[in-house]
Design a protein around this motif. Structure first.
Motif, PDB file in Angstrom:
ATOM      1  N   GLY A 228       0.863  -1.176   0.000  1.00 34.16           N
ATOM      2  CA  GLY A 228       0.000   0.000   0.000  1.00 34.16           C
ATOM      3  C   GLY A 228       0.896   1.221   0.000  1.00 34.16           C
ATOM      4  O   GLY A 228       1.504   1.549   1.017  1.00 34.16           O
ATOM      5  N   SER A 229       1.012   1.887  -1.136  1.00 32.77           N
ATOM      6  CA  SER A 229       2.011   2.940  -1.326  1.00 32.77           C
ATOM      7  C   SER A 229       1.350   4.294  -1.561  1.00 32.77           C
ATOM      8  O   SER A 229       0.165   4.386  -1.881  1.00 32.77           O
ATOM      9  CB  SER A 229       2.891   2.586  -2.534  1.00 32.77           C
ATOM     10  N   VAL A 230       2.138   5.343  -1.423  1.00 36.65           N
ATOM     11  CA  VAL A 230       1.701   6.643  -1.912  1.00 36.65           C
ATOM     12  C   VAL A 230       1.765   6.612  -3.436  1.00 36.65           C
ATOM     13  O   VAL A 230       2.495   5.819  -4.024  1.00 36.65           O
ATOM     14  CB  VAL A 230       2.587   7.783  -1.366  1.00 36.65           C
ATOM     15  N   GLY A 231       0.984   7.453  -4.086  1.00 38.76           N
ATOM     16  CA  GLY A 231       0.970   7.512  -5.541  1.00 38.76           C
ATOM     17  C   GLY A 231       1.658   8.775  -6.034  1.00 38.76           C
ATOM     18  O   GLY A 231       2.203   9.544  -5.237  1.00 38.76           O
TER      19      GLY A 231
ATOM     20  N   THR B 255       1.499  -7.474  -5.166  1.00 31.97           N
ATOM     21  CA  THR B 255       0.462  -6.547  -5.617  1.00 31.97           C
ATOM     22  C   THR B 255       0.811  -5.139  -5.147  1.00 31.97           C
ATOM     23  O   THR B 255       1.408  -4.960  -4.081  1.00 31.97           O
ATOM     24  CB  THR B 255      -0.929  -6.930  -5.079  1.00 31.97           C
ATOM     25  N   LEU B 256       0.427  -4.148  -5.940  1.00 32.20           N
ATOM     26  CA  LEU B 256       0.711  -2.748  -5.628  1.00 32.20           C
ATOM     27  C   LEU B 256      -0.561  -1.927  -5.775  1.00 32.20           C
ATOM     28  O   LEU B 256      -1.240  -1.995  -6.796  1.00 32.20           O
ATOM     29  CB  LEU B 256       1.782  -2.204  -6.577  1.00 32.20           C
ATOM     30  N   GLU B 257      -0.887  -1.155  -4.750  1.00 37.20           N
ATOM     31  CA  GLU B 257      -2.039  -0.260  -4.813  1.00 37.20           C
ATOM     32  C   GLU B 257      -1.786   0.925  -3.890  1.00 37.20           C
ATOM     33  O   GLU B 257      -0.929   0.871  -3.003  1.00 37.20           O
ATOM     34  CB  GLU B 257      -3.318  -0.998  -4.399  1.00 37.20           C
ATOM     35  N   ASN B 258      -2.513   1.997  -4.134  1.00 32.91           N
ATOM     36  CA  ASN B 258      -2.400   3.168  -3.271  1.00 32.91           C
ATOM     37  C   ASN B 258      -2.845   2.824  -1.852  1.00 32.91           C
ATOM     38  O   ASN B 258      -3.825   2.103  -1.657  1.00 32.91           O
ATOM     39  CB  ASN B 258      -3.257   4.303  -3.834  1.00 32.91           C
ATOM     40  N   GLY B 259      -2.130   3.342  -0.859  1.00 32.23           N
ATOM     41  CA  GLY B 259      -2.412   3.010   0.530  1.00 32.23           C
ATOM     42  C   GLY B 259      -3.795   3.412   1.002  1.00 32.23           C
ATOM     43  O   GLY B 259      -4.387   2.735   1.851  1.00 32.23           O
TER      44      GLY B 259
ATOM     45  N   ASN C  32     -21.173   1.627  -0.078  1.00 34.29           N
ATOM     46  CA  ASN C  32     -20.552   2.860  -0.568  1.00 34.29           C
ATOM     47  C   ASN C  32     -19.876   3.573   0.599  1.00 34.29           C
ATOM     48  O   ASN C  32     -20.544   4.046   1.520  1.00 34.29           O
ATOM     49  CB  ASN C  32     -21.606   3.763  -1.211  1.00 34.29           C
ATOM     50  N   MET C  33     -18.553   3.608   0.556  1.00 38.47           N
ATOM     51  CA  MET C  33     -17.780   4.098   1.694  1.00 38.47           C
ATOM     52  C   MET C  33     -16.664   5.020   1.212  1.00 38.47           C
ATOM     53  O   MET C  33     -16.038   4.778   0.181  1.00 38.47           O
ATOM     54  CB  MET C  33     -17.191   2.903   2.457  1.00 38.47           C
ATOM     55  N   LEU C  34     -16.433   6.080   1.963  1.00 39.18           N
ATOM     56  CA  LEU C  34     -15.352   7.027   1.685  1.00 39.18           C
ATOM     57  C   LEU C  34     -14.391   7.019   2.866  1.00 39.18           C
ATOM     58  O   LEU C  34     -14.812   7.178   4.012  1.00 39.18           O
ATOM     59  CB  LEU C  34     -15.923   8.436   1.482  1.00 39.18           C
ATOM     60  N   TYR C  35     -13.108   6.802   2.587  1.00 41.41           N
ATOM     61  CA  TYR C  35     -12.072   6.788   3.629  1.00 41.41           C
ATOM     62  C   TYR C  35     -11.132   7.957   3.379  1.00 41.41           C
ATOM     63  O   TYR C  35     -10.589   8.102   2.281  1.00 41.41           O
ATOM     64  CB  TYR C  35     -11.301   5.470   3.572  1.00 41.41           C
ATOM     65  N   CYS C  36     -10.930   8.805   4.383  1.00 43.34           N
ATOM     66  CA  CYS C  36     -10.073   9.988   4.234  1.00 43.34           C
ATOM     67  C   CYS C  36      -9.059  10.039   5.367  1.00 43.34           C
ATOM     68  O   CYS C  36      -9.439  10.067   6.542  1.00 43.34           O
ATOM     69  CB  CYS C  36     -10.906  11.269   4.251  1.00 43.34           C
ATOM     70  N   ILE C  37      -7.787  10.065   5.015  1.00 41.03           N
ATOM     71  CA  ILE C  37      -6.729  10.188   6.016  1.00 41.03           C
ATOM     72  C   ILE C  37      -5.957  11.475   5.761  1.00 41.03           C
ATOM     73  O   ILE C  37      -5.532  11.756   4.638  1.00 41.03           O
ATOM     74  CB  ILE C  37      -5.791   8.962   6.012  1.00 41.03           C
ATOM     75  N   ASN C  38      -5.800  12.261   6.802  1.00 41.19           N
ATOM     76  CA  ASN C  38      -5.088  13.526   6.712  1.00 41.19           C
ATOM     77  C   ASN C  38      -3.740  13.375   7.403  1.00 41.19           C
ATOM     78  O   ASN C  38      -3.674  13.173   8.612  1.00 41.19           O
ATOM     79  CB  ASN C  38      -5.902  14.642   7.375  1.00 41.19           C
ATOM     80  N   ALA C  39      -2.668  13.471   6.629  1.00 39.52           N
ATOM     81  CA  ALA C  39      -1.317  13.362   7.191  1.00 39.52           C
ATOM     82  C   ALA C  39      -0.421  14.361   6.460  1.00 39.52           C
ATOM     83  O   ALA C  39      -0.616  15.563   6.589  1.00 39.52           O
ATOM     84  CB  ALA C  39      -0.812  11.931   7.071  1.00 39.52           C
ATOM     85  N   ALA C  40       0.571  13.863   5.696  1.00 41.01           N
ATOM     86  CA  ALA C  40       1.399  14.771   4.900  1.00 41.01           C
ATOM     87  C   ALA C  40       0.563  15.471   3.844  1.00 41.01           C
ATOM     88  O   ALA C  40       0.934  16.523   3.331  1.00 41.01           O
ATOM     89  CB  ALA C  40       2.545  14.002   4.252  1.00 41.01           C
ATOM     90  N   GLY C  41      -0.561  14.891   3.520  1.00 45.74           N
ATOM     91  CA  GLY C  41      -1.552  15.457   2.615  1.00 45.74           C
ATOM     92  C   GLY C  41      -2.810  14.632   2.765  1.00 45.74           C
ATOM     93  O   GLY C  41      -2.815  13.607   3.455  1.00 45.74           O
ATOM     94  N   LEU C  42      -3.882  15.068   2.148  1.00 43.59           N
ATOM     95  CA  LEU C  42      -5.135  14.326   2.230  1.00 43.59           C
ATOM     96  C   LEU C  42      -5.147  13.227   1.174  1.00 43.59           C
ATOM     97  O   LEU C  42      -4.910  13.481  -0.005  1.00 43.59           O
ATOM     98  CB  LEU C  42      -6.321  15.265   2.002  1.00 43.59           C
ATOM     99  N   ARG C  43      -5.421  11.998   1.608  1.00 40.77           N
ATOM    100  CA  ARG C  43      -5.568  10.870   0.686  1.00 40.77           C
ATOM    101  C   ARG C  43      -6.902  10.201   0.968  1.00 40.77           C
ATOM    102  O   ARG C  43      -7.297  10.063   2.126  1.00 40.77           O
ATOM    103  CB  ARG C  43      -4.421   9.876   0.850  1.00 40.77           C
TER     104      ARG C  43
ATOM    105  N   THR D 285      -4.605   6.968 -12.554  1.00 39.52           N
ATOM    106  CA  THR D 285      -3.200   7.238 -12.244  1.00 39.52           C
ATOM    107  C   THR D 285      -2.716   6.590 -10.957  1.00 39.52           C
ATOM    108  O   THR D 285      -1.517   6.568 -10.697  1.00 39.52           O
ATOM    109  CB  THR D 285      -2.958   8.754 -12.115  1.00 39.52           C
ATOM    110  N   GLY D 286      -3.629   6.060 -10.147  1.00 45.45           N
ATOM    111  CA  GLY D 286      -3.208   5.540  -8.854  1.00 45.45           C
ATOM    112  C   GLY D 286      -2.763   6.636  -7.906  1.00 45.45           C
ATOM    113  O   GLY D 286      -2.091   6.381  -6.911  1.00 45.45           O
ATOM    114  N   ASP D 287      -3.146   7.881  -8.204  1.00 44.82           N
ATOM    115  CA  ASP D 287      -2.751   9.024  -7.381  1.00 44.82           C
ATOM    116  C   ASP D 287      -3.965   9.520  -6.615  1.00 44.82           C
ATOM    117  O   ASP D 287      -4.863  10.133  -7.182  1.00 44.82           O
ATOM    118  CB  ASP D 287      -2.194  10.141  -8.271  1.00 44.82           C
ATOM    119  N   ILE D 288      -3.994   9.228  -5.318  1.00 44.22           N
ATOM    120  CA  ILE D 288      -5.129   9.616  -4.489  1.00 44.22           C
ATOM    121  C   ILE D 288      -4.883  10.978  -3.840  1.00 44.22           C
ATOM    122  O   ILE D 288      -5.725  11.521  -3.148  1.00 44.22           O
ATOM    123  CB  ILE D 288      -5.386   8.543  -3.400  1.00 44.22           C
ATOM    124  N   ASN D 289      -3.691  11.550  -4.059  1.00 49.89           N
ATOM    125  CA  ASN D 289      -3.354  12.828  -3.436  1.00 49.89           C
ATOM    126  C   ASN D 289      -4.141  13.993  -4.027  1.00 49.89           C
ATOM    127  O   ASN D 289      -4.193  15.070  -3.433  1.00 49.89           O
ATOM    128  CB  ASN D 289      -1.855  13.103  -3.596  1.00 49.89           C
TER     129      ASN D 289
END
Length: 276
Positions: free
Chosen positions: A25-28, A66-70, A88-99, A113-117
């Motif tokens: 689970g990586s950053v994008g 396997t590789l996917e956005n964290g 239907n669910m929305l997950y939001c984590i606020n850290a170095a940026g919102l993902r 793009t696999g970019d949730i930032n």
């Protein structure tokens, strides 16, 4: 990374033959087809640009990877952990940026793009604070940990009184999220003003996303949600204030069951799901 994985296997007496696979689970942004981490905007270590992490680990360990956005792995884990869960669910984590990660009709919603930032770059104040993306007024510049530290430094430099002055001495590097949370818990007026302002903007951003994707349940995560009492409550208050009136009764907001472990657990789940 491969060396650390081998250490874990040895510590738990697991052989490579017993390992089903490795989930990341990586950053994008990511290239899912190439299994590559591209150019992450917020990453704690240098050198992680255009890294074919899937191929490298397959070559070194000989197991599926396997590789996917964290944020996506986190929402998957929370979705499964919830048991009788909404589809239907929305997950939001606020850290170095919102993902953010989204489950839509029981399926993980994947962007190209696999970019949730990019969620953190919605404009909430046109002409507002300058963001490192080049735009002004991005949500990240009001809620992310770097933005909070920058704002604390700016106000101290302008002469504000605060317990943070003990650590500052004119050097913003000496201010950390730890010191801001400690001052907040000590009822420091500057720290409380900055964090609750951040929470208010976080809530406004959540409302915008709810109005866009119509989830049944929203999960808020990140250290501020867990460690700064009142931050979560303020974010929820503001979200509920600005969610479109036809949606208010149809969406609930809460904290995750898995908290900081969600992304890791979800990455492991993706390995299992890849076989079925």
């Amino acid at each position: 990374v491969a060396g650390i994985i081998r250490q874990w296997l040895e510590a738990y007496s697991v052989t490579l033959d017993q390992l089903l696979g490795i989930g990341i689970g990586s950053v994008g942004p990511l290239d899912r087809q190439l299994g590559m981490i591209l150019e992450p905007a917020a990453f704690p270590a240098p050198g992680w640009k255009h890294v074919p992490i899937v191929q490298l680990l397959k070559e070194k360990l000989g197991v599926p990877v396997t590789l996917e956005n964290g944020a996506n792995t986190a929402v998957l884990a929370e979705y499964i952990a919830a048991g009788r869960r909404p589809d239907n669910m929305l997950y939001c984590i606020n850290a170095a940026g919102l993902r953010c990660g989204v489950m839509n009709n029981g399926r993980l919603m994947l962007n190209q793009t696999g970019d949730i930032n990019s969620f953190g770059h919605m404009i909430i104040d046109a002409g507002g604070r300058l963001c490192d993306c080049g735009n002004r007024g991005c949500l990240n510049r009001y809620i992310s940990i770097p933005a909070i530290i920058d704002e604390a430094s700016r106000r101290l430099n302008a002469g504000a009184s605060s317990l943070l002055l003990r650590d500052w001495h004119g050097d913003p590097v000496k201010i950390s999220l730890d010191s801001i949370i400690q001052a907040y818990l000590a009822v420091d007026s500057l720290a409380r003003e900055i964090l609750l302002e951040s929470a208010a903007y976080f809530g406004i951003g959540i409302a915008n996303m709810v109005n866009l994707v119509h989830p049944q349940h929203v999960i808020l995560g990140g250290r501020l949600v867990y460690d700064a009492p009142g931050y979560y409550e303020k974010a929820v208050e503001m979200a509920q204030k600005y969610i479109y009136h036809n949606l208010k009764a149809k969406v609930s907001i809460g904290q995750g069951l898995l908290q900081a472990n969600a992304a890791v657990i979800g990455a492991a789940m993706m390995v299992f799901h890849s076989f079925f």
